[in-house]
Design a protein around this motif. Structure first.
Motif, PDB file in Angstrom:
ATOM      1  N   GLN A   7       0.801  -1.212   0.000  1.00 21.75           N
ATOM      2  CA  GLN A   7       0.000   0.000   0.000  1.00 21.75           C
ATOM      3  C   GLN A   7       0.840   1.271   0.000  1.00 21.75           C
ATOM      4  OE1 GLN A   7      -2.706   0.147   3.276  1.00 21.75           O
ATOM      5  NE2 GLN A   7      -3.981   1.734   2.370  1.00 21.75           N
ATOM      6  N   TRP A   8       2.044   1.205   0.560  1.00 21.02           N
ATOM      7  CA  TRP A   8       2.882   2.402   0.658  1.00 21.02           C
ATOM      8  C   TRP A   8       3.386   2.864  -0.710  1.00 21.02           C
ATOM      9  CZ3 TRP A   8       1.630   4.446   4.888  1.00 21.02           C
ATOM     10  CH2 TRP A   8       2.367   5.469   5.479  1.00 21.02           C
ATOM     11  N   ARG A  11       0.854   5.582  -1.906  1.00 23.22           N
ATOM     12  CA  ARG A  11       0.582   6.055  -0.558  1.00 23.22           C
ATOM     13  C   ARG A  11      -0.700   6.886  -0.459  1.00 23.22           C
ATOM     14  NH1 ARG A  11       5.023   9.307   3.192  1.00 23.22           N
ATOM     15  NH2 ARG A  11       3.739   9.436   5.073  1.00 23.22           N
ATOM     16  N   ARG A  12      -1.084   7.530  -1.542  1.00 25.20           N
ATOM     17  CA  ARG A  12      -2.280   8.391  -1.502  1.00 25.20           C
ATOM     18  C   ARG A  12      -3.566   7.590  -1.412  1.00 25.20           C
ATOM     19  NH1 ARG A  12      -2.804  11.997  -6.347  1.00 25.20           N
ATOM     20  NH2 ARG A  12      -1.366  10.648  -7.476  1.00 25.20           N
ATOM     21  N   TRP A  33      -0.793  -1.442   5.625  1.00 23.58           N
ATOM     22  CA  TRP A  33      -0.111  -0.751   6.722  1.00 23.58           C
ATOM     23  C   TRP A  33      -1.095  -0.486   7.842  1.00 23.58           C
ATOM     24  CZ3 TRP A  33       4.910   1.666   7.255  1.00 23.58           C
ATOM     25  CH2 TRP A  33       5.818   1.217   6.290  1.00 23.58           C
ATOM     26  N   ASN A  36      -3.139   2.835   7.972  1.00 20.04           N
ATOM     27  CA  ASN A  36      -4.191   2.907   6.970  1.00 20.04           C
ATOM     28  C   ASN A  36      -5.368   2.022   7.342  1.00 20.04           C
ATOM     29  OD1 ASN A  36      -1.379   3.220   5.492  1.00 20.04           O
ATOM     30  ND2 ASN A  36      -2.870   4.425   4.354  1.00 20.04           N
ATOM     31  N   GLU A 252       7.287  -2.591  -2.668  1.00 18.21           N
ATOM     32  CA  GLU A 252       7.189  -1.573  -1.620  1.00 18.21           C
ATOM     33  C   GLU A 252       8.181  -0.460  -1.945  1.00 18.21           C
ATOM     34  OE1 GLU A 252       7.023  -1.729   3.162  1.00 18.21           O
ATOM     35  OE2 GLU A 252       8.992  -2.167   2.310  1.00 18.21           O
ATOM     36  N   PHE A 254       9.294   3.638  -1.345  1.00 17.75           N
ATOM     37  CA  PHE A 254       9.233   4.927  -0.660  1.00 17.75           C
ATOM     38  C   PHE A 254       9.921   5.935  -1.579  1.00 17.75           C
ATOM     39  CE2 PHE A 254       8.811   3.672   4.051  1.00 17.75           C
ATOM     40  CZ  PHE A 254       8.310   2.417   3.759  1.00 17.75           C
ATOM     41  N   TRP A 259       5.052   8.726  -5.208  1.00 15.34           N
ATOM     42  CA  TRP A 259       3.867   9.047  -4.421  1.00 15.34           C
ATOM     43  C   TRP A 259       3.042  10.164  -5.060  1.00 15.34           C
ATOM     44  CZ3 TRP A 259       6.749   9.219   0.942  1.00 15.34           C
ATOM     45  CH2 TRP A 259       7.005   7.894   1.353  1.00 15.34           C
TER      46      TRP A 259
END
Length: 282
Positions: A7-8, A11-12, A33, A36, A252, A254, A259
């Protein structure tokens, strides 16, 4: 193996939006997460996932177990709640980011009270696992120890190699404690292939993203889409498969630019790169 959206990476998206996105793009699994899930509501999150016919490849995260005294007791209690949530979601594992040196805050300057006792911090993790592993086992949840790249050792994870995580896991039954192979964190390790083989069915999660060079100022956001960095994925994938892993491959990432992008475009790119860059076919 099949592809899972952590899900990250998008992220929105809320849990509901991420579940819909997985269905829309033909994915069979999702990594969730805790924050969430809490925003969506645990019961509603369970219903959304089950109604969509998705697997929960992981719940992120438990951990941060390197404190002492009252803070240690509070951390254990929070991890028990995380285990209960993972059980409700029927998650394949609860990812454990074990925590850094006591008093060192993620991304923050050192303070006068910061600890330098790395060995002691690792001992706290072992003590916590002795408490949490049986609790997880009773609820059918596997704790998945995730080693993080050494740049995160001070503030996020005093486990820096797959070998270190595996050594801790081996003290507990296989169904209670496993390890995460995350390409971003382990690609550099000259022992990683030996340790993947040694881990075998202890591999509870296989996560992929690329390691960007140069890293951004905020090194937490140095993860890239597969193929945009320096990692050679296919040998790692082959080693994980040869070790007996049959779970989902979770992407996953970051990354501030990812994002900010259209989540549907991100998932479409993710699917294409998974086929072209990550999979290792005979």
């Amino acid at each position: 193996m099949s592809l899972s959206l952590n899900q990250w990476t998008t992220r929105r998206w809320s849990v509901a939006e991420a579940v819909d996105g997985c269905v829309r793009h033909g994915l069979e699994a999702i990594g969730l997460w805790r924050q969430n899930v809490a925003e969506q509501g645990l019961a509603e999150s369970v219903k959304l996932v089950r109604d969509a016919g998705l697997r929960v490849s992981s719940l992120c995260r438990g951990g941060f177990l390197t404190t002492s005294g009252k803070a240690f007791a509070e951390a254990l209690e929070d991890n028990r709640r995380a285990i209960d949530e993972a059980a409700e979601l029927e998650a394949a594992c609860l990812v454990m980011v074990v925590g850094g040196l006591p008093g060192v805050q993620p991304g923050e300057p050192l303070t006068a009270g910061a600890s330098r006792d790395l060995a002691g911090a690792r001992e706290r993790v072992a003590e916590a696992l002795a408490e949490l592993a049986p609790y997880a086992g009773e609820r059918g949840v596997k704790l998945a120890l995730e080693p993080l790249h050494p740049i995160y050792c001070p503030d996020r994870a005093v486990l820096s190699t797959l070998g270190q995580a595996l050594d801790l896991a081996l003290a507990h039954p296989e169904e209670q404690v496993g390890v995460v192979v995350d390409t971003f964190h382990v690609w550099w390790d000259p022992r990683v292939f030996d340790d993947i083989t040694r881990a075998g069915r202890r591999i509870a999660s296989y996560q992929v993203c690329d390691y960007l060079h140069p890293l951004p100022e905020d090194v937490l956001l140095g993860r890239g889409m597969m193929g945009d960095g320096v990692i050679d994925f296919k040998p790692i994938t082959r080693a994980v498969l040869d070790a007996g892993y049959t779970g989902d491959v979770e992407v996953e990432i970051f990354n501030a630019d990812i994002w900010a992008a259209d989540p549907d475009e991100v998932v479409a790119t993710m699917k294409a790169r998974y086929e072209d860059v990550v999979l290792s076919r005979p």
